[in-house]
Design a protein around this motif. Structure first.
Motif, PDB file in Angstrom:
ATOM      1  N   VAL A 168      -0.662  16.769  -1.341  1.00 40.39           N
ATOM      2  CA  VAL A 168       0.165  17.485  -2.364  1.00 40.39           C
ATOM      3  C   VAL A 168       1.578  16.720  -2.021  1.00 40.39           C
ATOM      4  N   PHE A 169       2.173  16.190  -3.103  1.00 42.09           N
ATOM      5  CA  PHE A 169       3.467  15.747  -2.785  1.00 42.09           C
ATOM      6  C   PHE A 169       4.392  16.903  -3.375  1.00 42.09           C
ATOM      7  N   ASP A 170       5.041  17.487  -2.456  1.00 42.59           N
ATOM      8  CA  ASP A 170       5.396  19.041  -2.556  1.00 42.59           C
ATOM      9  C   ASP A 170       6.935  18.954  -2.660  1.00 42.59           C
ATOM     10  N   VAL A 171       7.413  18.089  -3.286  1.00 44.19           N
ATOM     11  CA  VAL A 171       8.791  18.186  -3.745  1.00 44.19           C
ATOM     12  C   VAL A 171       8.849  17.997  -5.424  1.00 44.19           C
ATOM     13  N   PRO A 172       9.985  18.540  -5.860  1.00 45.81           N
ATOM     14  CA  PRO A 172      10.117  18.092  -7.601  1.00 45.81           C
ATOM     15  C   PRO A 172      10.545  16.803  -7.710  1.00 45.81           C
ATOM     16  N   VAL A 173       9.962  16.225  -8.633  1.00 46.64           N
ATOM     17  CA  VAL A 173      10.626  14.715  -8.978  1.00 46.64           C
ATOM     18  C   VAL A 173      11.485  14.737 -10.519  1.00 46.64           C
TER      19      VAL A 173
ATOM     20  N   GLY B 197       0.652  -1.231  -0.003  1.00 51.94           N
ATOM     21  CA  GLY B 197       0.097   0.189  -0.038  1.00 51.94           C
ATOM     22  C   GLY B 197       0.903   1.404   0.144  1.00 51.94           C
ATOM     23  N   GLU B 198       2.038   1.364   0.951  1.00 55.97           N
ATOM     24  CA  GLU B 198       2.757   2.345   0.706  1.00 55.97           C
ATOM     25  C   GLU B 198       3.348   2.810  -0.437  1.00 55.97           C
ATOM     26  N   TYR B 199       3.908   1.477  -1.304  1.00 54.69           N
ATOM     27  CA  TYR B 199       4.470   1.714  -2.420  1.00 54.69           C
ATOM     28  C   TYR B 199       3.411   2.184  -3.264  1.00 54.69           C
ATOM     29  N   ALA B 200       2.500   1.595  -3.651  1.00 50.30           N
ATOM     30  CA  ALA B 200       1.356   2.160  -4.492  1.00 50.30           C
ATOM     31  C   ALA B 200       1.071   3.697  -4.247  1.00 50.30           C
ATOM     32  N   LEU B 201       0.975   4.112  -3.059  1.00 50.26           N
ATOM     33  CA  LEU B 201       0.648   5.450  -2.798  1.00 50.26           C
ATOM     34  C   LEU B 201       1.972   6.180  -3.453  1.00 50.26           C
ATOM     35  N   LEU B 202       3.288   5.986  -2.857  1.00 50.39           N
ATOM     36  CA  LEU B 202       4.347   6.682  -3.221  1.00 50.39           C
ATOM     37  C   LEU B 202       4.224   6.849  -5.042  1.00 50.39           C
ATOM     38  N   ILE B 203       4.029   5.854  -5.686  1.00 51.28           N
ATOM     39  CA  ILE B 203       4.030   5.778  -7.018  1.00 51.28           C
ATOM     40  C   ILE B 203       2.921   6.675  -7.649  1.00 51.28           C
ATOM     41  N   ALA B 204       1.451   6.812  -6.875  1.00 50.36           N
ATOM     42  CA  ALA B 204       0.740   7.875  -7.383  1.00 50.36           C
ATOM     43  C   ALA B 204       1.011   9.442  -7.118  1.00 50.36           C
ATOM     44  N   PHE B 205       1.981   9.560  -5.850  1.00 49.44           N
ATOM     45  CA  PHE B 205       2.639  10.716  -5.637  1.00 49.44           C
ATOM     46  C   PHE B 205       3.653  11.270  -6.385  1.00 49.44           C
ATOM     47  N   VAL B 206       4.357  10.448  -6.975  1.00 52.36           N
ATOM     48  CA  VAL B 206       5.622  10.769  -7.926  1.00 52.36           C
ATOM     49  C   VAL B 206       5.250  10.888  -9.189  1.00 52.36           C
ATOM     50  N   ASP B 207       3.971  10.116  -9.706  1.00 49.77           N
ATOM     51  CA  ASP B 207       3.518  10.520 -10.987  1.00 49.77           C
ATOM     52  C   ASP B 207       2.828  11.841 -11.360  1.00 49.77           C
ATOM     53  N   ALA B 208       2.603  12.556 -10.166  1.00 51.09           N
ATOM     54  CA  ALA B 208       1.757  13.698 -10.211  1.00 51.09           C
ATOM     55  C   ALA B 208       2.404  14.640  -8.850  1.00 51.09           C
ATOM     56  N   PRO B 209       3.574  15.199  -9.072  1.00 50.65           N
ATOM     57  CA  PRO B 209       4.186  15.747  -8.250  1.00 50.65           C
ATOM     58  C   PRO B 209       3.923  17.167  -7.959  1.00 50.65           C
ATOM     59  N   GLN B 210       3.768  17.824  -6.999  1.00 55.93           N
ATOM     60  CA  GLN B 210       3.389  19.268  -6.635  1.00 55.93           C
ATOM     61  C   GLN B 210       1.943  19.482  -7.168  1.00 55.93           C
ATOM     62  N   ARG B 211       0.916  18.568  -7.303  1.00 48.23           N
ATOM     63  CA  ARG B 211      -0.174  18.738  -7.543  1.00 48.23           C
ATOM     64  C   ARG B 211      -1.138  18.453  -6.470  1.00 48.23           C
ATOM     65  N   PRO B 212      -2.098  18.951  -6.083  1.00 50.91           N
ATOM     66  CA  PRO B 212      -3.190  18.705  -5.225  1.00 50.91           C
ATOM     67  C   PRO B 212      -4.097  17.296  -5.702  1.00 50.91           C
ATOM     68  N   LEU B 213      -3.998  16.177  -4.872  1.00 48.79           N
ATOM     69  CA  LEU B 213      -4.764  14.804  -5.268  1.00 48.79           C
ATOM     70  C   LEU B 213      -5.641  14.784  -4.307  1.00 48.79           C
ATOM     71  N   SER B 214      -6.774  14.389  -4.674  1.00 51.69           N
ATOM     72  CA  SER B 214      -7.990  14.053  -3.879  1.00 51.69           C
ATOM     73  C   SER B 214      -7.847  12.702  -3.147  1.00 51.69           C
ATOM     74  N   ARG B 215      -8.527  12.465  -1.913  1.00 52.50           N
ATOM     75  CA  ARG B 215      -8.631  11.089  -1.645  1.00 52.50           C
ATOM     76  C   ARG B 215      -9.434   9.992  -2.609  1.00 52.50           C
TER      77      ARG B 215
END
Length: 276
Positions: free
Chosen positions: A268-273, A202-220
């Motif tokens: 938001v994943f608030d770091v550049p990827v 679950g943590e890995y899938a969540l991290l992938i979702a974040f790095v695919d859309a960095p610095q963008r607000p993502l809804s639950r």
């Protein structure tokens, strides 16, 4: 077989009325019309009920799948040591054993795909904990055998796609963010010191979702879909996963800078990827 429902060891078991249990002299069809060939490696069925194991095994074998079975943790370990299966079907009600402990032990040693079976629809906590421990899917008893077959095929397709190494549009096989490095092909995350950090499924899938859309607000809701969590699991399960991921990524999880909360919306994943 025309049975529909019966009690077995205190559990409800439904026999799909489309299932035909193969007789010894009956010809086995190797493929359904429009179906898929079975996996080369066997499917490991872990259930303490011999009648249930026999019924499921006969059905899957009639659909071109090899099946080996185990009635307890020790038998499961022996089967995996002998020949690594393509997928594990794990009943969480294993007599005196805790199926979640068995899943936890399996996940500590292997990344094999796992479908868990829970006993009653009220056992939501078992489903949630099972998925967070790394199960790929779940079924609630009583279930139809054709649904089980469909879920097996779906999990195996996802695993084959993940192992192919072919990136989707916009994916990066290797990337870095805030000193961290992620290698998708190896499913390896290393911290700024170069030390590997273990993530749950679950943590890995969540991290992938974040790095695919960095610095963008993502809804639950988006994160629930992106991590393939099931619709009937409460939305706050994403908050639990975010909290656990923060504990591994953030120097101070109580004051997160990498995964920032977008109040009333999501994260938001608030770091550049960057690719690396």
């Amino acid at each position: 077989m025309r049975a529909t429902l019966r009690q077995q060891k205190g559990r409800d078991v439904r026999f799909d009325d489309t299932v035909r249990i193969r007789e010894p002299d009956e010809r086995v069809e190797r493929r359904e019309p429009g179906g898929e060939p079975g996996p080369l490696a066997p499917i490991l069925l872990v259930d303490d009920d011999p009648a249930m194991r026999q019924m499921i095994a006969a059905f899957l074998e009639n659909h071109s799948m090899r099946v080996v079975s185990a009635g307890c943790r020790q038998e499961m370990s022996r089967q995996i040591t002998g020949e690594e299966p393509s997928l594990v079907i794990l009943d969480l009600q294993l007599g005196q054993e805790d199926g979640l402990d068995v899943l936890r032990d399996l996940r500590a040693r292997s990344d094999l795909p796992v479908i868990i079976a829970t006993g009653h629809r009220c056992d939501e906590i078992d489903r949630v904990v099972g998925l967070e421990l790394g199960a790929d899917d779940y079924l609630t008893k009583p279930f139809g055998l054709r649904e089980l077959l469909a879920r097996i095929r779906a999990v195996l397709r996802r695993r084959q796609t993940a192992q192919s190494g072919a990136p989707r549009d916009g994916e990066r096989r290797r990337c870095r963010f805030g000193g961290w490095r992620l290698d998708r092909r190896l499913r390896r995350l290393t911290n700024p010191d170069g030390t590997p950090v273990t993530l749950t499924k679950g943590e890995y899938a969540l991290l992938i979702a974040f790095v695919d859309a960095p610095q963008r607000p993502l809804s639950r809701e988006y994160l629930l879909q992106a991590t393939r969590m099931h619709e009937d699991i409460f939305d706050r399960s994403i908050d639990v996963q975010v909290l656990r991921l923060r504990r591994k990524l953030e120097p101070d999880p109580t004051a997160p800078r990498m995964i920032r909360t977008e109040r009333g919306f999501g994260y938001v994943f608030d770091v550049p990827v960057e690719p690396c």
